[in-house]
Design a protein around this motif. Structure first.
Motif, short mmCIF file in Angstrom:
data_model
loop_
_atom_site.label_atom_id
_atom_site.label_comp_id
_atom_site.label_asym_id
_atom_site.label_seq_id
_atom_site.Cartn_x
_atom_site.Cartn_y
_atom_site.Cartn_z
N ARG A 37 0.52 -1.46 -0.42
CA ARG A 37 0.11 0.20 -0.18
C ARG A 37 0.51 1.08 -0.21
N GLU A 38 1.99 1.06 0.63
CA GLU A 38 2.82 2.82 0.99
C GLU A 38 3.29 3.00 -0.60
N LYS A 39 3.50 1.66 -1.41
CA LYS A 39 4.41 2.08 -2.57
C LYS A 39 3.11 2.07 -3.00
N GLY A 40 2.40 1.61 -3.50
CA GLY A 40 0.92 2.20 -4.08
C GLY A 40 0.50 3.47 -4.17
N ARG A 41 0.62 4.20 -2.82
CA ARG A 41 0.25 5.39 -2.83
C ARG A 41 1.45 6.19 -2.86
N SER A 42 2.57 5.89 -3.31
CA SER A 42 3.89 6.96 -4.24
C SER A 42 3.99 7.27 -5.11
N VAL A 43 3.68 5.77 -5.72
CA VAL A 43 3.87 5.64 -7.55
C VAL A 43 2.09 6.14 -8.00
N ARG A 44 0.97 5.64 -6.75
CA ARG A 44 -0.61 7.31 -7.48
C ARG A 44 -0.05 8.63 -7.88
N ASP A 45 0.67 8.52 -6.86
CA ASP A 45 0.93 10.37 -6.24
C ASP A 45 1.83 10.56 -7.39
N SER A 46 2.40 10.04 -7.51
CA SER A 46 3.73 10.00 -8.53
C SER A 46 3.12 10.03 -10.55
N ILE A 47 1.87 9.34 -10.41
CA ILE A 47 1.51 9.26 -11.93
C ILE A 47 0.98 10.92 -11.64
N ARG A 48 -0.07 11.37 -10.75
CA ARG A 48 -1.27 12.62 -11.01
C ARG A 48 0.18 12.88 -11.04
N GLU A 49 1.10 13.54 -10.07
CA GLU A 49 2.00 14.36 -10.40
C GLU A 49 2.38 14.75 -11.85
N ALA A 50 3.24 13.67 -12.49
CA ALA A 50 3.60 14.20 -13.38
C ALA A 50 1.97 14.11 -14.69
N THR A 51 0.94 13.74 -14.49
CA THR A 51 0.09 13.32 -15.38
C THR A 51 -1.05 14.75 -15.21
N GLY A 52 -1.24 15.41 -13.98
CA GLY A 52 -2.37 15.71 -13.34
C GLY A 52 -4.16 15.64 -13.54
N SER A 53 -3.43 14.14 -13.57
CA SER A 53 -4.61 13.46 -13.31
C SER A 53 -5.36 13.09 -12.32
N ASP A 54 -7.14 13.72 -12.61
CA ASP A 54 -7.30 13.20 -10.43
C ASP A 54 -8.45 11.77 -11.52
N GLN A 55 -7.89 11.45 -12.50
CA GLN A 55 -9.14 10.42 -12.37
C GLN A 55 -8.41 8.95 -12.10
#
Length: 277
Positions: A37-55
């Motif tokens: 879960r900790e790694k998953g949250r980090s990856v999700r946040d990284s992708i959100r920051e890189a793409t601007g996606s809120d989905q």
């Protein structure tokens, strides 16, 4: 391009992670899956920051555990009213034999049984959408298998790491082709692919740190193509290499091999029947 809801298993590392990022860049709702879960949250946040996606959403499940897989499918079904694409990307290469719950050799459990069971559990949700795709990640390694020692499955006691990996990928393609026949006329397509020889944790487990593989973006491009390209959505039961439809091995095309893998999947996952359509 119409925004779709897409689940990518094994998307906190390697090809899966880049695939999730590209799909998010394209405007899709991406369901990220991982074990931690900790790694998953980090990856999700990284992708959100890189793409601007809120989905972006995160789902945690251990694909060696049948109940975890069922819980993952239930969570996705409860959270979303639709699923347009399932990308069964997660995979392992085990240098040493390990055993998953139920005495099943780990490579077979993750590479073949997990997508078999997850696809079954998510099929009603996939069928609820108008036109959906199942994408199964296989490997060119399947071509090295010319006969299967069925007596060695599922425990894999006579263990060779490369053979175990290659056999599991024969199973993926065999499963894909048999399922495609069952899904004909439902609006759901299922195809498999070889993403290339890519510099990932999996390749390094096989070839060492200096594996010489291509960057993950190259493999992700193949997954994204099969998952989203209009022409790839018009075929089912096919196998792709480098975005090109090609013929898998004769062994993977053999109806008897497909039947045996199918029954192996049914037996080991406890599925009594596939309800289609």
């Amino acid at each position: 391009m119409t925004a779709e809801t897409i689940l990518v298993t094994g998307s906190t590392d390697g090809i899966g992670r880049v695939t999730a990022r590209i799909l998010a860049e394209q405007g899709h709702r991406v369901l990220i899956h991982g074990r931690n879960r900790e790694k998953g949250r980090s990856v999700r946040d990284s992708i959100r920051e890189a793409t601007g996606s809120d989905q972006l959403d995160l789902f945690i499940a251990d694909l060696t555990d049948r109940q975890n897989i069922r819980d993952l499918a239930a969570d996705v079904t409860e959270t979303y009213g639709r699923l347009d694409v399932l990308i069964n990307n997660a995979g392992v290469f085990q240098p040493e034999r390990e055993v998953a719950p139920g005495g099943i050799e780990m490579t077979l459990a993750v590479n073949f049984l997990a997508p078999f069971l997850l696809t079954h559990e998510l099929l009603p949700l996939l069928e609820a959408s108008r036109s959906t795709r199942i994408v199964n990640v296989a490997s060119i390694a399947h071509r090295s298998v010319h006969a299967i020692d069925w007596e060695n499955l599922p425990a894999g006691e006579n263990y060779d790491p490369y053979t175990a990996y290659a056999v599991s990928k024969v199973g993926v393609i065999a499963f894909t082709r048999r399922l495609a026949g069952m899904l004909e006329g439902t609006g759901v397509t299922v195809n498999s692919l070889h993403p290339g020889v890519i510099d990932t944790k999996l390749l390094r487990a096989y070839a060492g740190e200096n594996s010489g593989g291509a960057p993950p973006e190259q493999g992700a491009a193949v997954e994204v193509y099969v998952a989203t390209a209009p022409e790839a959505g018009e075929v089912s039961g096919r196998y792709f290499e480098k975005k090109q439809e090609t013929m898998p091995s004769a062994l993977a095309r053999d109806a008897g091999v497909q039947k045996r893998f199918w029954h192996l999947g049914m037996e080991l996952t406890g599925i009594e029947e596939w309800q289609v359509g």
